[in-house]
Design a protein around this motif. Structure first.
Motif, short mmCIF file in Angstrom:
data_model
loop_
_atom_site.label_atom_id
_atom_site.label_comp_id
_atom_site.label_asym_id
_atom_site.label_seq_id
_atom_site.Cartn_x
_atom_site.Cartn_y
_atom_site.Cartn_z
N SER A 236 0.84 -1.18 0.00
CA SER A 236 0.00 0.00 0.00
C SER A 236 0.88 1.25 0.00
CB SER A 236 -0.91 0.01 1.23
OG SER A 236 -1.81 -1.08 1.19
N ALA A 237 0.37 2.32 -0.58
CA ALA A 237 1.19 3.51 -0.81
C ALA A 237 1.82 4.05 0.47
CB ALA A 237 0.34 4.59 -1.48
N GLY A 238 1.09 4.02 1.58
CA GLY A 238 1.61 4.60 2.81
C GLY A 238 2.33 3.63 3.72
N ALA A 239 2.40 2.36 3.32
CA ALA A 239 3.02 1.35 4.18
C ALA A 239 4.54 1.39 4.04
CB ALA A 239 2.51 -0.03 3.80
N TRP A 240 5.21 1.22 5.17
CA TRP A 240 6.67 1.28 5.22
C TRP A 240 7.19 2.54 4.54
CZ3 TRP A 240 4.22 -3.54 4.83
CH2 TRP A 240 4.43 -4.38 5.93
N GLN A 241 6.68 3.65 5.03
CA GLN A 241 7.07 4.97 4.57
C GLN A 241 7.13 5.90 5.78
OE1 GLN A 241 8.07 5.66 1.62
NE2 GLN A 241 6.70 4.94 0.00
N PRO A 242 7.93 6.95 5.77
CA PRO A 242 8.94 7.26 4.77
C PRO A 242 10.28 6.58 5.10
CG PRO A 242 8.82 9.03 6.37
CD PRO A 242 7.78 8.01 6.78
N HIS A 243 11.16 6.52 4.14
CA HIS A 243 12.55 6.08 4.29
C HIS A 243 12.67 4.66 4.83
CE1 HIS A 243 13.19 10.27 3.58
NE2 HIS A 243 12.81 10.63 4.77
N ARG A 244 11.79 3.76 4.39
CA ARG A 244 11.85 2.38 4.87
C ARG A 244 11.63 1.38 3.74
NH1 ARG A 244 7.89 1.55 9.40
NH2 ARG A 244 6.78 3.36 8.62
N ARG A 245 12.16 1.70 2.56
CA ARG A 245 12.02 0.80 1.42
C ARG A 245 13.31 0.72 0.60
NH1 ARG A 245 6.19 1.58 -1.60
NH2 ARG A 245 4.82 1.34 0.22
#
Length: 277
Positions: A236-245
């Motif tokens: 999903s767009a907001g999952a593992w954000q920000p700076h976690r991909r």
């Protein structure tokens, strides 16, 4: 052990229910996991990983390349290259002094339904929580011995597996959660590497279902597409954000820089890296 078996039974039932959900389903209460209170150093840019850490002379030669981060397989019983001739405290401090960021990868026990035949001799056993805790401790201990300090990201490498196998998926999730909690308790940032269509999709489904103790960072492998940390369709767009991909967008490719040739996987990074002290 009875409590652990009950937990595994619950997770298996949870994954069975998730298998019936449409791909676009997201419960109204689902939210992206929030970063926990550990310090981290974030790197944004290009990086590569390769089976055996190259000598520092090669890293120096590759200073002319687009890459500024290198993934190293520092520990774990399922590593394809368990003999790391160059990897040491001196190598890590040398890489740091040359301007490289480091992504430490731990290739421990693999899913019972792992697809790669060369990983089937290293599968998770009957007590995944205990095994995840033991291997989380191992990852922290070996990272620390190399000079990888608290606040560093440590990435659990879980090769592609069959997430539709409910018993297997439940066992794998229990192991990942226990490893994640253990690494976090010891002051490190727990990350997770897998195929976008297997392990990473599995973590996203667990997140949507409200599971806790999930990894802090998603490193997803999807080759032959435009590099992007924001447009992975399994997340999903907001999952593992920000700076976690991290997006591994190509693999098993050869490049030469400064007269030194390596076979590498290519990565686009927006995530925490190692703190080398």
């Amino acid at each position: 052990m009875d409590r652990r078996r009950k937990i595994i039974g619950y997770l298996v039932a949870l994954l069975a229910a998730l298998a019936q959900l449409p791909a676009a389903y997201t419960p109204a209460t689902a939210a992206a996991p929030k970063p926990r209170a550990v310090r981290a150093t974030v790197f944004k840019g290009r990086g590569f990983d390769t089976c055996e850490a190259p000598p520092l002379t090669t890293l120096r030669a590759w200073g002319t390349s687009q890459y500024r981060a290198v993934g190293v397989y520092f520990a774990g019983r399922a590593r394809a290259c368990p003999r790391q001739r160059y990897l040491s405290y001196d190598w890590l401090t040398g890489a740091r002094d040359l301007g490289w960021k480091v992504l430490p990868l731990f290739v421990g026990s693999q899913s019972p339904c792992v697809k790669a035949s060369n990983k089937r001799g290293f599968t998770i056993g009957s007590f995944p929580e205990d095994q995840g805790e033991d291997e989380g401790d191992e990852a922290v201990r070996k990272a620390s011995a190399l000079g990888i300090a608290q606040g560093s990201a440590l990435y659990l490498d879980m090769e592609a597996y069959d997430i539709k196998d409910e018993n297997c998926a439940g066992t794998t999730l229990a192991f990942v959660q226990s490893w994640t909690d253990t690494v976090y308790r010891r002051g490190y940032v727990p990350g997770f590497y897998s195929s976008a269509e297997s392990g990473v999709r599995h973590m996203e489904l667990a997140r949507r279902a409200g599971a806790d103790s999930l990894p802090e960072i998603m490193w997803f492998a999807r080759w032959k597409v435009t590099p992007s940390t924001d447009k992975e369709r399994s997340l999903s767009a907001g999952a593992w954000q920000p700076h976690r991909r991290i997006h591994q967008y190509a693999g098993d490719v050869s490049e030469t820089h400064g007269g030194r040739k390596l076979t590498i996987d290519r990565n686009l990074i927006d995530a925490p890296v190692a703190v080398i002290e």
